[in-house]
Scaffold this active site. Structure first.
Site, mmCIF file in Angstrom:
data_model
loop_
_atom_site.group_PDB
_atom_site.id
_atom_site.type_symbol
_atom_site.label_atom_id
_atom_site.label_comp_id
_atom_site.label_asym_id
_atom_site.label_seq_id
_atom_site.Cartn_x
_atom_site.Cartn_y
_atom_site.Cartn_z
ATOM 1 N N LYS A 117 1.119 -1.531 -0.148
ATOM 2 C CA LYS A 117 -0.232 0.139 -0.193
ATOM 3 C C LYS A 117 1.179 1.436 -0.004
ATOM 4 O O LYS A 117 1.667 1.518 1.192
ATOM 5 C CB LYS A 117 -0.135 0.341 1.469
ATOM 6 N N ASP B 173 -3.180 9.999 4.001
ATOM 7 C CA ASP B 173 -4.858 9.413 3.802
ATOM 8 C C ASP B 173 -5.283 10.305 4.676
ATOM 9 O O ASP B 173 -5.398 10.436 5.589
ATOM 10 C CB ASP B 173 -4.457 8.048 5.092
ATOM 11 N N LYS C 90 -11.016 12.334 8.055
ATOM 12 C CA LYS C 90 -10.647 10.828 9.255
ATOM 13 C C LYS C 90 -10.199 12.609 10.433
ATOM 14 O O LYS C 90 -9.765 14.149 10.008
ATOM 15 C CB LYS C 90 -8.807 11.259 9.287
ATOM 16 N N ASP D 13 1.552 5.541 5.240
ATOM 17 C CA ASP D 13 0.413 5.170 5.443
ATOM 18 C C ASP D 13 1.018 4.346 3.896
ATOM 19 O O ASP D 13 0.205 3.804 3.389
ATOM 20 C CB ASP D 13 -0.690 5.722 4.825
ATOM 21 N N ASP E 113 -12.719 6.726 3.615
ATOM 22 C CA ASP E 113 -11.374 6.366 4.639
ATOM 23 C C ASP E 113 -11.117 4.845 4.179
ATOM 24 O O ASP E 113 -9.852 4.528 4.855
ATOM 25 C CB ASP E 113 -11.385 6.761 5.996
ATOM 26 N N GLU F 160 -9.613 3.293 1.662
ATOM 27 C CA GLU F 160 -8.971 3.354 0.535
ATOM 28 C C GLU F 160 -8.177 2.843 0.535
ATOM 29 O O GLU F 160 -7.699 1.916 -0.637
ATOM 30 C CB GLU F 160 -8.933 4.703 0.035
ATOM 31 N N ARG G 214 -7.855 -0.917 0.903
ATOM 32 C CA ARG G 214 -8.509 -1.833 0.297
ATOM 33 C C ARG G 214 -8.867 -1.998 -1.313
ATOM 34 O O ARG G 214 -8.359 -3.187 -1.834
ATOM 35 C CB ARG G 214 -9.602 -2.450 1.249
HETATM 36 N N1 BES Z 1 -4.661 3.573 6.817
HETATM 37 C C1 BES Z 1 -6.106 3.444 7.149
HETATM 38 C C2 BES Z 1 -5.825 2.976 8.695
HETATM 39 C C3 BES Z 1 -4.659 3.367 9.456
HETATM 40 C C4 BES Z 1 -5.500 3.451 10.754
HETATM 41 C C5 BES Z 1 -3.523 2.895 9.875
HETATM 42 C C6 BES Z 1 -4.773 3.394 12.242
HETATM 43 C C7 BES Z 1 -3.125 3.160 11.122
HETATM 44 C C8 BES Z 1 -3.716 3.564 12.117
HETATM 45 C C9 BES Z 1 -6.645 3.082 6.868
HETATM 46 O O1 BES Z 1 -7.145 3.581 5.115
HETATM 47 C C10 BES Z 1 -8.516 3.814 7.259
HETATM 48 O O2 BES Z 1 -8.453 4.583 7.895
HETATM 49 N N2 BES Z 1 -9.110 2.435 7.534
HETATM 50 C C11 BES Z 1 -10.123 2.805 8.581
HETATM 51 C C12 BES Z 1 -11.315 1.769 7.880
HETATM 52 C C13 BES Z 1 -12.804 1.993 7.611
HETATM 53 C C14 BES Z 1 -13.111 3.383 7.619
HETATM 54 C C15 BES Z 1 -13.404 0.900 7.775
HETATM 55 C C16 BES Z 1 -10.691 2.626 9.683
HETATM 56 O O3 BES Z 1 -9.582 1.516 9.908
HETATM 57 O O4 BES Z 1 -10.435 3.114 10.900
HETATM 58 ZN ZN ZN Z 2 -8.556 5.532 5.283
HETATM 59 ZN ZN ZN Z 3 -5.634 4.438 4.510
#
Ligand code: BES
Ligand code: ZN
Ligand code: ZN
Length: 520
Positions: free
Chosen positions: A286, A291, A298, A309, A368, A370, A372
């Site tokens: 990734k 992000d 966020k 990220d 968010d 994104e 995947r």
């Molecule tokens: N990059 C984030 C995941 C992340 C969050 C990594 C905190 C490290 C620390 C990812 O893109 C994300 O925001 N995922 C969401 C998914 C949800 C909206 C289904 C998450 O984990 O909140």
């Molecule tokens: Zn995200």
């Molecule tokens: Zn992310």
């Protein structure tokens, strides 16, 4: 200002007899506990700790013995004693390895990590590690040499590319470490020295990419950096622009990229180390260079951490560099979809549907989620290369760091054979991993209402497993695949791992290289 990757520490290997004036000598000690039943009562046991020192001159050995009698040296793990210009022993650092019956490569990595940290604080520029003082505790001397070299490189990394030369924070650095070993001419020892050096340097490349802020590490710059570090190696780098990504029908990836002013890149690194007929190992990482969450923005607290990220992408770039440097006898290809996730005027709106490369329609219910989406198209493309296996690394879900914290990387696979290889690889690398569940129920949870799939689970829990289940929908049926969610372990691990400073950790580089080595 363009960033330049930092100069690696100079590591050299030499024979015992050469003299090293003015350099800090690093000597390892351990302790042995002996239990005796006391003479008065047979039931009562008394324990006796004895400091062990070997592989050094008789002067040094005598010095340690006398200091240990006064309990100034105990041999405990985490113990660091520094004698500057001490009578008769010069500059000397004593590092404890702890109980002799518990010594392994990770103990060694941590011990040298503590030492290197202190050398940094003391503004010491050169040191010599007496390898013979730790070799007796290891059956496999070459494994100890490799662990030593990789952790010296890891511990001496410091991101100061963005501190001006006038800044008082720009510290004098440890720049040269010599490993002194009687067996320096032994083929296995020499090889282990080189390999450890490469592994440490590779993880530091990954850390540098991760630590660089979003404005200095855009998808374009990340691609250029991949090209730059590949110079002089057999790696071939291709950078796909938006037009090429469109041509490849990567609709899910493009949907994420459309909210940003920065153009996306698909970074492809190829290494050919064996016959073209041999199936390659494919890596996918990734590469979200920042992000923000997109329209599903966020919260501002800790949003700055989202420059990390792209650590999954950074990890596969670092692993490919090491594989190429080591000239492993494998074929390997890495794909890093790189983009920002921003809430621009063209950004994806919650509810939008995109058609991915494999034809599946994906409903984006939370912009968010994104990671995947960009990985989906890269996984489809990687599957089309008919690989021996695909492994991906991604800072994919916050749920992962809630579940496992910053110690274990969670990974997912339904392939038992691949699982065995992964366990073996992590055992060799010393990186801590933990298998997480992925089942048909998780696949149920990511079914779409208006499209085939939703990028959000319909259920509250198991967010990391449902994310893995989503990725699985884009992997070819017959392809062994594993997904590593490094959201908890890609940065901020310095409270756990003394050979890592604050910032990016370079996690998974070493395990991925071991996986490739196993295939070769
Ligand atoms: N990059 C984030 C995941 C992340 C969050 C990594 C905190 C490290 C620390 C990812 O893109 C994300 O925001 N995922 C969401 C998914 C949800 C909206 C289904 C998450 O984990 O909140
Ligand atoms: Zn995200
Ligand atoms: Zn992310």
């Amino acid at each position: 200002m363009t960033l330049h990757t930092q100069d690696p520490i100079k590591l050299s290997l030499m024979h015992k007899e050469e003299t090293l004036p003015g350099v800090v000598q690093i000597l390892f000690v351990a302790y042995e506990e002996t239990k005796k039943s006391s003479s008065r009562s047979k039931k009562k046991m008394t324990s006796n700790k004895r400091v062990l020192v070997s592989g050094c001159s008789s002067e040094l050995s005598r010095f340690v013995q006398s200091e240990s009698e006064g309990e100034q040296i105990e041999g405990q793990s985490k113990e660091v004693q520094f004698y500057r210009n001490h009578n008769g022993v010069g500059h000397l650092m004593i590092l404890g390895l702890g109980d002799v019956s518990n010594i392994d490569c990770e103990v060694l990595r941590r011990s040298i990590g503590h030492g290197i940290k202190l050398l940094g604080l003391q503004k010491i520029e050169r040191a010599a590690v007496l390898f013979d003082s730790l070799a007796p505790y290891f059956k496999q001397k070459d494994e100890a040499m490799m662990a030593l070299c990789e952790s010296i490189a890891l511990a001496s990394y410091n991101f100061d590319a963005l501190k001006s030369s006038k800044s008082s924070q720009k510290r004098k650095k440890l720049s040269h470490v010599t490993v002194v070993a009687t067996k320096s001419q032994d083929k296995k020892i020499k090889e282990a020295f080189e390999q450890g050096k490469i592994l440490g340097e590779a993880a530091n490349i990954t850390r540098f990419l991760g630590d660089s802020p979003g404005n200095k590490m855009t998808p374009t710059i990340l691609g250029e950096m991949a090209q730059k570090i590949s110079k002089g190696t057999p790696l071939k780098v291709s950078l796909w622009d938006r037009a090429r990504i469109q041509k490849e029908k990567m609709g899910a990836f493009l949907g994420v990229a459309q909210g940003s002013d920065q153009p996306p890149r698909m970074i492809v690194l190829e290494y050919k180390g064996t016959a073209a007929s041999k199936k390659p190992i494919c890596f996918v990482g990734k590469g979200l260079t920042f992000d923000s969450g997109g329209i599903s923005l966020k919260p501002s607290t800790s949003m700055e951490e989202m420059k990390y990220d792209m650590c999954g992408g950074g990890a596969v770039i670092g692993a490919m560099w090491a594989i190429a440097k080591m000239r492993l006898k494998v074929n390997a290809i890495a794909f890093v979809p790189a983009t920002e996730n921003m809430p621009g005027p063209r950004a994806t709106k919650p509810g939008d549907v995109f058609v991915a490369r494999n034809g599946k329609c994906v409903e984006v219910n939370n912009t968010d989620a994104e990671g995947r989406l960009i990985l989906a198209d890269a996984l489809t493309y990687a599957s089309e290369q008919k690989p021996a296996m695909i492994v991906d690394a991604a800072t994919l879900t916050g749920a992962m760091s809630i579940a496992l914290g910053n110690i274990y990387t969670g990974y997912f696979t339904r392939d038992e054979k691949l699982n065995g290889k992964i366990e073996k690889a992590a055992n060799r690398s010393g990186e801590k991993i933990w298998r997480m569940p992925l089942s048909d129920e998780h696949v149920e949870d990511i079914k779409g209402t208006f499209g085939d799939l939703s990028n959000m689970s319909s259920q509250r829990g198991a967010g990391s497993s449902t994310a893995a289940a989503f990725l699985e929908q884009f992997v070819g049926k017959e392809v062994p695949w594993a997904h590593f969610d490094i959201a908890g372990t890609a940065w901020n691990v310095s409270n756990r791992v003394p050979y890592c400073s604050k910032g990016a950790s370079g996690v998974m580089v070493r395990t991925f290289v071991e996986l490739a080595r196993d295939l070769g």
